[in-house]
Design a protein around this motif. Structure first.
Motif, short mmCIF file in Angstrom:
data_model
loop_
_atom_site.label_atom_id
_atom_site.label_comp_id
_atom_site.label_asym_id
_atom_site.label_seq_id
_atom_site.Cartn_x
_atom_site.Cartn_y
_atom_site.Cartn_z
N ARG A 11 0.73 -1.30 0.15
CA ARG A 11 0.03 -0.10 -0.05
C ARG A 11 0.85 1.27 -0.15
O ARG A 11 0.61 2.17 -0.71
N ARG A 12 1.75 1.41 0.83
CA ARG A 12 2.80 2.42 0.88
C ARG A 12 3.52 2.40 -0.54
O ARG A 12 3.33 3.58 -1.08
N LEU A 15 0.92 4.11 -3.00
CA LEU A 15 0.72 5.55 -2.73
C LEU A 15 1.73 6.38 -3.00
O LEU A 15 1.42 7.61 -3.69
N HIS A 19 1.78 9.32 -5.92
CA HIS A 19 2.61 10.83 -5.64
C HIS A 19 3.52 10.92 -6.99
O HIS A 19 3.66 12.23 -7.36
N LEU A 85 0.37 10.79 1.19
CA LEU A 85 0.79 9.78 0.02
C LEU A 85 2.36 9.18 0.29
O LEU A 85 2.43 8.00 -0.12
#
Length: 422
Positions: A11-12, A15, A19, A85
């Protein structure tokens, strides 16, 4: 293996990829401006169709992006995007406009890096997946091999055709690795480029300290005013109950004192709470002082049956306002302690209050016999700690303790050089 997959597609990572793509989208107008410059310089009429000219347009557009990053909203918007993000903690970022030259330079560097990395990753995101899909499907779809699609001649060999799907998968992994690496670098650099400068941290720390000081003062005011009122009302009601049938005049006086005490305390409470409510104006009730309120304080305390002998050897109206205010609160807290610990079996103990000058100080002494057990917290509860805080803020001293059956509170406050606000 699971950790590797999470690193690239967690997930990170996703995101941060978003960005970067947003950075590429922001870079597009600057690249178009760069094309307008590169076209006439190189004499090319099709800058978009040349990859080297596209890179040159990108290189020309980034300095323009650095200039436009001086717009005040750039840092707040970028900091918000980094927080949500990139997973950077809020306290490590500055959300206000960059006001100093160094802060503007850091913001410009960040904006350039964001758009630079974002433009590269966004371009790869548009180009690599279709190319990888073609390579993966090439051995299975004859129409792709027959159409050629500009593919190199080496793919005519059987071994190259067999390796095409592997190259396609590796291309997708390389894209994910580039996005994850670029996102991690930006997240690591964000606090240094978008974070608060040392002077910002100092200003924030001073603001927090000022806020805590105000809150501590309000807490002391609430404790002293409400605590004293509750102690006085409790004693007055108890004394009135004991003599309800035998001394109706005393009961009437006690009830009147209860009414007056609660009305005055509600006004003080409203004034303090008005300061605490965001957006509300402070309450209109003035802070009590020795000059205006000492007589009423003594009268209400006596109405509960406590015998109070007061000696005031100084003109209260001549004292500085802040000294008069703090001295009143100290006397009030001293009487509150006396109400708790000086009442004899009949509820009518004796208290001695002395207020007067001594060696350039205002000396306040409150004494009362301790008829029962010593105070539960001889080291000082909230009230005694509040008295010590008030004395320290004015440059004075406070001592309290029991000696041979007498509880004695002695506070010395300097009568000159007292601050005019606290």
């Amino acid at each position: 293996m699971r950790g590797f997959v999470r690193l690239l597609f967690g997930r990170r990572a996703r995101l941060r990829w978003v960005h970067l793509v947003l950075g590429g989208a922001l870079a597009t107008p600057y690249v178009l401006v760069g094309e307008v410059v590169i076209g006439p310089v190189t004499g090319s009429t099709n800058v978009f169709g040349s990859f080297p000219l596209q890179l040159a347009s990108f290189a020309v557009g980034l300095p323009l992006a650095a200039l436009t990053s001086l717009f005040p909203l750039t840092r707040p918007l970028e900091a918000a995007a980094v927080r949500w993000l990139c997973g950077v903690a809020e306290e490590r970022l500055a959300f206000g406009p960059a006001r100093t030259r160094a802060a503007r330079a850091r913001t410009a560097a960040w904006f350039t890096l964001h758009l630079g990395f974002g433009g590269i990753v966004a371009g790869m995101t548009l180009a690599v997946p279709p190319f990888a899909v073609v390579l993966i499907a090439l051995p299975l779809v004859a129409a792709l091999r027959d159409s050629r699609l500009g593919l190199p001649d080496v793919l005519d060999h059987t071994w190259a055709l067999a390796l095409a799907p592997v190259v396609g998968v590796l291309s997708l992994l390389a894209l994910a690795g580039c996005a994850a690496g670029a996102g991690a670098l930006l997240a690591r650099w964000a606090p240094a480029l978008l974070g608060p400068a040392p002077e910002d941290r100092l200003a924030a720390a001073e603001a927090r300290a000022a806020d805590l000081a105000v809150r501590n003062r309000l807490a002391r005011e609430l404790h002293d005013s409400v605590g004293h009122a509750l102690s006085a009302v409790t004693l007055q009601a108890s004394a009135a109950r004991r003599v309800l049938d035998s001394d109706p005049d005393f009961v009437r006086a006690a009830l009147a004192a209860i009414e007056d005490t609660t009305r005055r305390t509600v006004g003080e409470l409203d004034a303090v709470l008005g300061v605490l409510r965001d957006g509300d104006a402070p309450g209109t009730a003035p802070a009590p002082t020795l000059d205006a309120d000492l007589d009423g304080l003594l009268r209400h305390t006596r109405a509960g049956g406590l015998r109070v002998t007061a000696t005031v050897a100084v003109e209260p109206g001549a004292l500085p306002p802040v000294l008069s205010r703090e001295a009143y609160r100290i006397v009030q807290e001293g009487l509150s302690n006396a109400l708790k610990h000086a009442g004899g079996p009949d509820g009518r103990g004796a208290v001695t209050v002395r207020i007067g000058p001594a060696d350039g100080h205002l000396e306040i002494t409150v004494e009362n016999p301790v008829t029962g057990a010593a105070p539960a917290r001889p080291g000082g509860g909230h009230g005694l700690r509040g008295i010590a805080d008030r004395a320290r803020l004015l440059g004075g001293t406070a001592e309290a303790g029991a000696e041979t059956g007498v509880w004695r509170l002695c506070v010395r406050l300097p009568m000159s050089g007292s601050p005019e606000g606290s």
